[in-house]
Design an enzyme around this catalytic site. Structure first.
Site: not given
Length: 143
Positions: A48, A76
């Site tokens: 990401e 996360c």
């Protein structure tokens, strides 16, 4: 999500945890990334983060407010924070992460009063995403 899965397979082939991500604006992919923590020897080389950085460079700014992030695994805490900070409008992920997921599994970052919240869609290509991760960790345990 299919493109994110291709990137996850690239990570798998490189011995990285198989997570892939893309950033899309107006139907066009403007950022791509896959896990590179082992190669880069860096805790922040998540799919990401790499995709967000590429999208920011491509657009010439840090605000990705009209963009969608597609990622094979639930983000996360670090990646969810980057999503908030980059103002991404929507996050679509494949499978939940019961160990570090911050879009509903462990916590939902959108439940906190940050200056930005994003729309979450999960379960897209879930079986394919789960299968690739399961295969990776089974192989790793055998070694």
């Amino acid at each position: 999500m299919k493109e994110a899965l291709v990137l996850a397979e690239t990570a798998y082939a490189a011995g990285e945890i198989p997570v892939g991500a893309i950033v899309v604006k107006n139907g066009e992919i403007i950022g791509r990334g896959y896990n590179l923590r082992e190669k880069n020897k860096s805790a922040v080389s998540h799919a990401e983060i790499i995709a967000i950085e590429e999208a920011c460079k491509r657009l010439g700014g840090w605000r990705l407010s009209d963009c969608t992030l597609y990622v094979t695994l639930e983000p996360c805490p670090m990646c969810a924070g980057a999503i908030v900070n980059s103002r991404i409008k929507r996050v679509v992920f494949g499978c939940k992460d019961s160990v570090a997921g911050c879009c509903g599994s462990i916590i939902n970052l959108n439940c906190y009063p940050f200056n930005h919240a994003f729309v979450i869609s999960d379960g897209v290509c879930e079986d394919e995403c789960k299968s690739l991760l399961k295969k990776f960790f089974e192989q790793r345990r055998r070694k």
